[in-house]
Design an enzyme around this catalytic site. Structure first.
Site, short mmCIF file in Angstrom:
data_model
loop_
_atom_site.label_atom_id
_atom_site.label_comp_id
_atom_site.label_asym_id
_atom_site.label_seq_id
_atom_site.Cartn_x
_atom_site.Cartn_y
_atom_site.Cartn_z
N LYS A 212 0.84 -1.20 0.00
CA LYS A 212 0.00 0.00 0.00
C LYS A 212 0.88 1.25 0.00
O LYS A 212 0.69 2.16 -0.79
CB LYS A 212 -0.90 -0.04 1.24
CG LYS A 212 -1.86 1.10 1.38
CD LYS A 212 -2.83 0.81 2.52
CE LYS A 212 -3.62 2.06 2.90
NZ LYS A 212 -4.59 1.78 3.96
N GLU A 218 10.56 -4.80 4.54
CA GLU A 218 10.64 -6.21 4.13
C GLU A 218 10.29 -6.35 2.66
O GLU A 218 10.97 -7.06 1.90
CB GLU A 218 9.67 -7.06 4.96
CG GLU A 218 10.03 -7.21 6.43
CD GLU A 218 9.43 -6.11 7.30
OE1 GLU A 218 9.09 -5.01 6.76
OE2 GLU A 218 9.30 -6.32 8.51
N GLY A 272 -5.02 -2.31 5.24
CA GLY A 272 -4.25 -3.44 4.73
C GLY A 272 -4.92 -4.78 4.98
O GLY A 272 -5.06 -5.62 4.08
N ARG A 273 -5.37 -4.99 6.20
CA ARG A 273 -5.95 -6.30 6.55
C ARG A 273 -7.35 -6.48 5.98
O ARG A 273 -7.93 -7.56 6.10
CB ARG A 273 -5.95 -6.47 8.07
CG ARG A 273 -6.67 -5.37 8.83
CD ARG A 273 -6.27 -5.39 10.30
NE ARG A 273 -6.80 -4.26 11.07
CZ ARG A 273 -6.25 -3.05 11.11
NH1 ARG A 273 -5.18 -2.78 10.39
NH2 ARG A 273 -6.78 -2.10 11.87
N GLU A 358 -5.15 -7.10 15.00
CA GLU A 358 -4.70 -5.77 14.61
C GLU A 358 -5.86 -4.77 14.72
O GLU A 358 -5.66 -3.60 14.99
CB GLU A 358 -4.16 -5.81 13.18
CG GLU A 358 -3.02 -4.85 12.95
CD GLU A 358 -2.29 -5.13 11.66
OE1 GLU A 358 -1.25 -5.80 11.70
OE2 GLU A 358 -2.77 -4.69 10.60
N HIS A 390 -4.74 -33.80 17.76
CA HIS A 390 -3.64 -34.65 18.23
C HIS A 390 -2.55 -33.81 18.88
O HIS A 390 -1.42 -34.26 19.03
CB HIS A 390 -3.07 -35.46 17.06
CG HIS A 390 -4.11 -36.38 16.49
ND1 HIS A 390 -4.24 -37.68 16.90
CD2 HIS A 390 -5.10 -36.16 15.60
CE1 HIS A 390 -5.25 -38.24 16.25
NE2 HIS A 390 -5.79 -37.33 15.47
N LYS A 510 7.66 -0.62 12.09
CA LYS A 510 8.25 -0.22 10.83
C LYS A 510 9.44 0.73 11.02
O LYS A 510 10.31 0.81 10.18
CB LYS A 510 7.20 0.42 9.92
CG LYS A 510 6.17 -0.60 9.42
CD LYS A 510 5.23 -0.01 8.39
CE LYS A 510 4.26 -1.07 7.90
NZ LYS A 510 3.37 -0.64 6.84
C1 G6Q Z 1 -2.70 -3.99 7.92
C2 G6Q Z 1 -1.48 -3.36 8.34
C3 G6Q Z 1 -0.21 -4.05 7.90
C4 G6Q Z 1 0.20 -3.73 6.48
C5 G6Q Z 1 1.64 -4.18 6.26
C6 G6Q Z 1 2.12 -3.95 4.86
O1 G6Q Z 1 -3.81 -3.57 8.15
O2 G6Q Z 1 -1.51 -2.03 8.01
O3 G6Q Z 1 -0.26 -5.45 8.07
O4 G6Q Z 1 -0.66 -4.34 5.59
O5 G6Q Z 1 2.46 -3.52 7.18
O6 G6Q Z 1 2.04 -2.60 4.52
P1 G6Q Z 1 2.22 -2.12 3.03
O7 G6Q Z 1 1.10 -2.72 2.22
O8 G6Q Z 1 2.17 -0.63 3.07
O9 G6Q Z 1 3.55 -2.64 2.56
#
Ligand code: G6Q
Length: 549
Positions: A212, A218, A272-273, A358, A390, A510
Site C-alpha cells: 500500500k 521487508e 491493509g488487513r 490488529e 492430536h 516499521k
Molecule cells: C494492515 C497493516 C499491515 C500492512 C503491512 C504492509 O492492516 O496495516 O499489516 O498491511 O504492514 O504494509 P504495506 O502494504 O504498506 O507494505
C-alpha cells in the site's frame, strides 16, 4: 444553552450491569443442564445467512442472554456505526479516513459517495484492468521478456499485503485449474525468497509487488532481490514484463522501475488487513481466474447485505461478535480458537489472527481515554482440524482455561478420496459435542477405569463452541466467511468503543528496526546507546559474525 447527556462508559451502562447480573446467575450452569432443560435449543439456536449455517446452541447462554446482549449492542449504537461505515463516514478517526472495504465488492452501478465522488466507479475501473491483466497472463498473451508464457506468479508483500491473497490462494487454488501457480514471499529472512524461487525459471516468473505504502522495509528488500534475480538471468530490460505493482503510491512504484501503467491502485480507505478484495488480491485473481474472483466478491457482498439488513438477534456477524463479548468480558476468556475442518483453509486462522488482533488489539477508547475496566480484542489462534486434535486440543478439553472455539466445516470436499470426507467431518461433529458435554466421573468409572485414574480421564465439558457449516468451500462461501469475521470484529470493536481501523502498533515496528540496521552493518565498532540488554545482544551478534565490537 441546551445540554446533552454525557455518553456513558461501557461498564456504566445499565445493559452492561444487566449482563453482569445475568452472568452471576448463569455462569455455573453446565451445557449439559442447558440442553437438558431446553432440549430443542439445537433446533432453535441457529441461523442461516448467505451460504453459511451457524449453530450457536453449544454456548453458555440462553435466549435471555441473547436478548441482553442485543440490548447492549443497541445501546452502544452498533447499527448506527455499521451504517456510518457503509456510508463512508470517516470512522477511522485517528487517520481521518473512511472505512470502505465494503465498497470493494459493491456491484457495478452502485453508489458510495466519498468527497463528492462515487468510489464504486473507481473500484470497477481497477477491477476491469485487473481482470484484463489476469486473463492475459492466464491465456499466455502476456509473456515474459523472452516470449515464454508465465507459469508462476510470486506476490511480494507482508501483513495485509500478503496474508489475504496467500490465504485465498491456498483455499481456492483448485479453482484455477493450475494454469498459473502462485507463491507468496513475505519474510525479509532471505530463506523465504530462496525457497519460493527454488526450481523456477525466471523467464516464466512474474512478480506482483504488493505494498500500500511502497515503503515497507521487508517488501522493498524482497522486491530488490527479485529484480536482481530477474535481471541477472534475463538482463536489465526484462523488468517491465516481470514486475507489476499493487499500491497507492505511484511515485515510489515509478522510482522502483515499474511502469505505472502496470500498477493497480487502491485507496487510503482500504485498510491493509481488509484489502484482499482490492487490487491486493491481484495474484490470487491471476491464480484462480477473474470469474472466480468475481464469485469471491459476490460472497463478500452477500454477507454485507445480510449484516446491513438482518435484525441484530438474527444477524450472524453481530451475533458472533456479541457471543465473543460475552466470553471476553463476562467469563474472562482470553482467547478464541478458529478451527477449520478443511486443509485448504490452512492459512485461515493466521489470516483472522491479523484481522482481529490488529483491529481490536487496542487499549484506548475512541475519545483517547484509557480502557482500564474491560478487555478488548482476544488472542486469536488455531490450525486446521483434525491435526490440532492430536496436539493442543488436550488443553481445550482438560486444561484450566476457557477457550471458546469456532468450528468451520463443509459438506462436500474439494478433493474427495474414499471415505476421507466423512472421517474428517465426523470429527467436526464429535469435537464440539465432546467439548460441550464432556464425560463425567461416573461415566468413566462405569467403564471399569481404576478409581485413581478416574479424575485423569474425566472431561468436565462445558467448553463453548460455534459450528459453521457450508455446503462446499467455493469462492462464494469463502467470501461469506471472510466478511462474516470482518463484521464480527467490527461489532466487537464498536461495543468496546475503540477504533478498529488504525494500527499504530504496526507503524512502530516499521521504524524501530531501521535505527539498528546501521549498527549491525557498520565496519567499525558502533557506539551503542540502547538499554544494556539490547546493546549486549547486538555486540554478541557482531561478535558471532567476526565484526569489531
Ligand atoms: C494492515 C497493516 C499491515 C500492512 C503491512 C504492509 O492492516 O496495516 O499489516 O498491511 O504492514 O504494509 P504495506 O502494504 O504498506 O507494505
Amino acid at each position: 444553552m441546551a445540554t446533552t447527556d454525557p455518553v456513558p462508559q461501557l461498564t456504566d451502562r445499565p445493559e452492561w450491569k444487566a449482563l453482569q447480573a445475568h452472568h452471576a446467575e448463569i455462569q455455573d450452569r453446565h451445557l449439559r443442564a442447558l440442553f437438558a432443560e431446553d432440549p430443542g435449543r439445537g433446533e432453535r439456536m441457529n441461523l442461516s445467512a448467505a451460504g453459511l449455517y451457524l449453530d450457536y446452541s453449544k454456548n453458555r447462554l440462553t435466549d435471555e442472554t441473547i436478548g441482553l446482549l442485543v440490548q447492549l449492542a443497541e445501546a452502544c449504537g452498533v447499527t448506527d456505526g455499521r451504517d456510518a461505515m457503509f456510508a463512508g463516514e470517516r470512522i477511522n478517526i485517528t487517520e481521518n479516513r473512511a472505512v470502505l472495504h465494503t465498497a470493494l465488492r459493491a456491484p457495478k452501478g452502485a453508489s458510495v459517495m466519498l468527497d463528492g465522488k462515487n468510489v464504486v466507479d473507481d473500484v470497477h475501473e481497477v477491477l476491469d484492468r485487473m481482470k484484463a491483466f489476469a486473463a492475459s497472463v492466464r491465456d499466455g498473451s502476456w509473456t515474459g521478456h523472452t516470449g515464454k508464457r508465465i507459469t508462476t506468479v510470486i506476490n511480494i508483500g507482508i501483513g495485509g499485503s500478503d496474508l489475504g491473497p496467500s490465504m485465498v490462494w491456498d483455499a481456492l487454488s483448485p479453482f484455477g485449474d493450475h494454469v498459473v501457480e502462485c507463491r507468496y514471499v513475505s519474510n525479509v529472512d532471505s530463506v523465504d525468497f530462496v525457497e519460493k524461487t527454488r526450481g523456477l525459471d525466471p523467464a516464466q516468473t512474474l512478480f506482483v509487488i504488493a505494498s500500500k505504502t511502497f515503503t515497507t522495509l521487508e517488501t522493498l528488500a524482497n522486491a530488490h532481490t527479485a529484480r536482481d534475480w530477474i535481471t541477472n538471468a534475463l538482463g536489465d530490460e526484462a523488468t517491465p514484463k516481470h514486475f507489476v505493482a499493487v499500491s497507492t503510491n505511484a511515485d515510489e512504484v515509478a522510482k522502483f522501475g515499474i511502469d505505472t501503467k502496470n500498477m493497480f491502485g487502491f485507496w487510503d480507505w482500504v485498510g491493509g488487513r481488509y484489502s484482499v478484495d482490492s487490487a491486493v488480491g491481484l495474484s490470487t485473481m491471476v491464480g484462480i481466474g477473474p470469474d472466480h474472483f468475481d464469485e469471491l466478491l459476490a460472497g463478500f457482498r452477500e454477507m454485507d447485505d445480510h449484516f446491513r439488513e438482518a435484525p441484530l438477534a438474527e444477524n450472524m456477524p453481530a451475533l458472533l461478535g456479541l457471543i465473543g463479548v460475552w466470553y471476553s468480558n463476562f467469563f474472562g476468556a482470553e482467547t478464541v480458537a478458529i478451527l477449520p475442518y478443511a486443509q485448504y483453509l490452512d492459512r485461515l486462522s493466521a489470516y483472522f489472527q491479523q484481522l482481529d488482533m490488529e483491529s481490536d488489539g487496542k487499549s484506548v477508547r475512541r475519545d483517547g481515554t484509557p480502557i482500564t475496566d474491560y478487555s478488548t480484542g482476544p488472542i486469536v489462534w488455531g490450525q486446521p482440524g483434525t491435526n490440532g486434535q492430536h496436539a493442543y486440543y488436550q488443553l481445550i478439553h482438560q486444561g484450566t482455561r476457557l477457550i471458546p472455539a469456532d468450528f468451520i466445516g463443509f459438506a462436500y470436499s474439494n478433493a474427495p478420496l474414499g471415505d476421507h470426507p466423512d472421517l474428517l467431518m465426523s470429527n467436526f461433529f464429535a469435537q464440539p459435542e465432546a467439548l460441550a458435554f464432556g464425560k463425567t466421573a461416573e461415566q468413566v468409572a462405569a467403564e471399569g477405569v481404576p478409581a485413581e485414574q478416574v479424575p485423569h480421564r474425566t472431561f468436565n465439558g462445558n467448553h463453548p463452541t460455534n459450528s459453521i457449516l457450508a455446503e462446499r468451500l467455493t469462492p462464494r462461501t469463502l467470501g461469506n466467511i471472510i466478511a462474516l469475521y470482518e463484521h464480527k470484529i467490527f461489532t466487537q470493536g464498536w461495543i468496546w468503543d475503540i477504533n478498529s481501523f488504525d494500527q499504530w502498533g504496526v507503524e512502530l515496528g516499521k521504524v524501530l528496526a531501521k535505527r539498528i540496521i546501521p549498527e549491525l552493518e557498520a565496519t567499525e565498532a558502533p557506539h551503542l546507546a540502547h538499554d544494556s540488554s539490547t546493546s549486549t545482544l547486538i555486540r554478541k551478534y557482531r561478535e558471532m559474525l567476526g565484526r569489531p565490537v
